[in-house]
Design an enzyme around this catalytic site. Structure first.
Site, PDB file in Angstrom:
ATOM      1  CB  CYS A 227      86.753  33.034 109.007  1.00 41.05           C
ATOM      2  SG  CYS A 227      85.318  33.354 110.010  1.00 41.05           S
TER       3      CYS A 227
ATOM      4  CG  ASN B  80      83.513  28.771 112.010  1.00 39.52           C
ATOM      5  OD1 ASN B  80      84.670  29.151 112.156  1.00 39.52           O
ATOM      6  ND2 ASN B  80      82.658  29.399 111.228  1.00 39.52           N
TER       7      ASN B  80
ATOM      8  CG  HIS C 167      86.965  29.288 107.688  1.00 39.63           C
ATOM      9  ND1 HIS C 167      87.299  28.998 108.991  1.00 39.63           N
ATOM     10  CD2 HIS C 167      85.760  29.938 107.742  1.00 39.63           C
ATOM     11  CE1 HIS C 167      86.351  29.459 109.791  1.00 39.63           C
ATOM     12  NE2 HIS C 167      85.412  30.025 109.063  1.00 39.63           N
TER      13      HIS C 167
END
Ligand code: 4VN
Length: 321
Positions: free
Chosen positions: A109, A276, A246
Site C-alpha cells: 500500500c 482499499n 492511503h
C-alpha cells in the site's frame, strides 16, 4: 520533478455491501461504520496490467505528451499479472512507448509513495525528461472470499501520473520506511509447498491480515511520519492544503486527523466508492480531486501523501502541485 498529468481507470463492475451480505455473514451497517466502505469496483476480465494500461492511456490523454516521449515506467503493485514480465514492461509495450526502462515496485500500500520517490531520483539524470508512475491492483485476485474480515475491505483500480524533470522540484520532502520484523501482519502471494497433500507442489497463498496489529501500527507511526516530513519541508501542518492518505479505513483516517489536531476536511476520502485499492488508492484519490478541481495543477497547493501497509512499509511525501 513536476507532476505534469494525472489519470485513472477503474473497472465498471461494482460490488456493493448489499451484494456481499448475500454471499457472506456480514452487514452493510458493520462495514460502513467500521471502515466507511459502501462499494468496491471488481474486475471481470481485466488484470492488473490491463487496468494499468487503461490508466496510462487516460493519463496520456490528459497530457500533451506522446507515449514515445516517456523515458521510464514504474508500476507499484502487489498483485502483478506475473513476476515476469513485469506489469511495467507490459504497459511499455501496450502504450507504444520506446524500449525505455520499465519495472515494478513492490511495497504494497506504500508502493505509489515509494515509486514517486524513486521517479524523482531518476529524473535527476540528464537524459531523462518524462516518467510514467502508476499504482495498479487487482486485489480481488488475492482475496480469500471465505474470510469476511478481509474480503469486504479491498477493491481493484489503477491511477497514476506523468512526471517531468524540472530544476525546481515539487517534491519538498520525504520520509520513507520499512519494518520487515512486522511483515507477517499482512501476507499475500506467499509461496507454499503443498507436496505433502499430493496436490500441485507450489501454490501462492491468498491475503491474510492481522487487522488490529496494522491498524494500531498505523495510528502510532503515520502521525509521526506526517509531522517529520512536514518539518523536513520547513512547513507547519497548517501550511498543508490536503493530506492524501492511503484509503485503508475511513475511521483510521479520522483518527489520524484527530491525533494531529487537524480538521478532517483536510483529509479527503473516496474509500466509500472504491474500498482499499492498495497501491492504487493514493493516485485514484489524487485523480478524482483533480477531476473535481479540489486540487489544481500549477496552483502551488501543498499536498502530503502518506502510504502505509504490507511489509510493513510506510512513507510520506510533501509535494507542491
Ligand atoms: C493499513 C490498514 C489496514 C486496515 C487494518 C485494519 C482494518 C484496514 C480492522 C478492524 C475492523 C475494521 C477493519 Cl490500517 C489495511 C491496510 C492494507 O492496505 C493498510 N482495516 N480493520 C473492525 O473495526 O473491527
Amino acid at each position: 520533478m513536476k507532476i505534469q498529468a494525472i489519470g485513472k481507470y477503474v473497472p465498471e463492475n461494482v460490488l456493493t455491501n448489499q451484494d456481499l451480505e448475500k454471499i457472506m455473514d456480514t452487514s452493510n451497517d458493520w462495514i460502513v461504520s467500521r471502515t466507511g466502505i459502501k462499494k468496491r469496483h471488481i474486475t471481470t476480465d481485466d488484470t492488473t496490467s490491463s487496468l494499468a494500461v487503461k490508466a496510462a492511456q487516460n493519463i496520456l490523454n490528459n497530457s500533451q505528451i506522446k507515449a514515445t516521449e516517456i523515458d521510464f515506467i514504474i508500476v507499484a503493485t502487489m498483485t502483478p499479472d506475473s513476476h515476469s514480465p513485469s506489469v511495467a514492461a507490459i504497459v511499455q509495450s501496450e502504450i507504444g512507448a520506446n524500449s525505455v526502462m520499465a519495472f515494478d515496485v513492490s511495497a504494497a500500500c506504500s508502493g505509489f509513495v515509494y515509486a514517486l520517490s524513486i521517479a524523482e531520483k531518476m529524473l535527476q539524470a540528464e537524459s531523462v525528461e518524462y516518467g510514467l508512475v502508476i499504482g495498479a491492483e487487482t486485489m480481488s485476485q488475492t482475496i480469500d472470499w471465505s474470510d469476511r474480515s478481509t474480503a469486504v475491505l479491498f477493491g481493484d483500480g489503477a491511477g497514476g501520473v506523468i512526471v517531468k524533470s524540472s530544476i525546481e522540484s515539487s517534491l519538498l520532502a520525504e520520509d520513507i520506511h520499512a519494518d520487515g520484523k512486522k511483515g507477517n501482519a499482512l501476507v499475500s502471494g506467499k509461496i507454499v509447498n503443498d507436496a505433502k497433500t499430493g496436490n500441485d507442489k507450489w501454490r501462492r497463498s491468498p491475503l491474510t491480515m492481522d487487522g488490529r496489529d496494522i491498524y494500531n501500527f498505523v495510528v502510532k507511526e503515520v502521525p509521526n511520519s506526517i509531522r517529520t516530513v512536514t518539518k523536513k519541508a520547513n512547513l507547519e501542518l497548517k501550511d498543508i492544503d490536503y493530506f492524501l492518505l492511503h484509503q485503508a479505513n475511513e475511521r483510521l483516517i479520522k483518527q489520524v486527523s484527530k491525533k494531529l489536531a487537524l480538521d478532517s476536511t483536510k483529509f479527503p476520502s473516496n474509500i466509500a466508492e472504491y474500498g482499499n485499492t492498495s497501491a492504487a488508492s493514493i493516485p485514484l484519490l489524487l485523480a478524482e480531486l483533480v477531476e473535481n478541481q479540489t486540487i489544481q495543477l500549477e496552483s502551488g497547493q501543498k499536498l502530503l501523501l502518506s502510504g502505509f501497509g504490507g511489509g510493513l512499509t510506510w512513507g510520506s511525501l510533501v509535494i507542491t502541485i
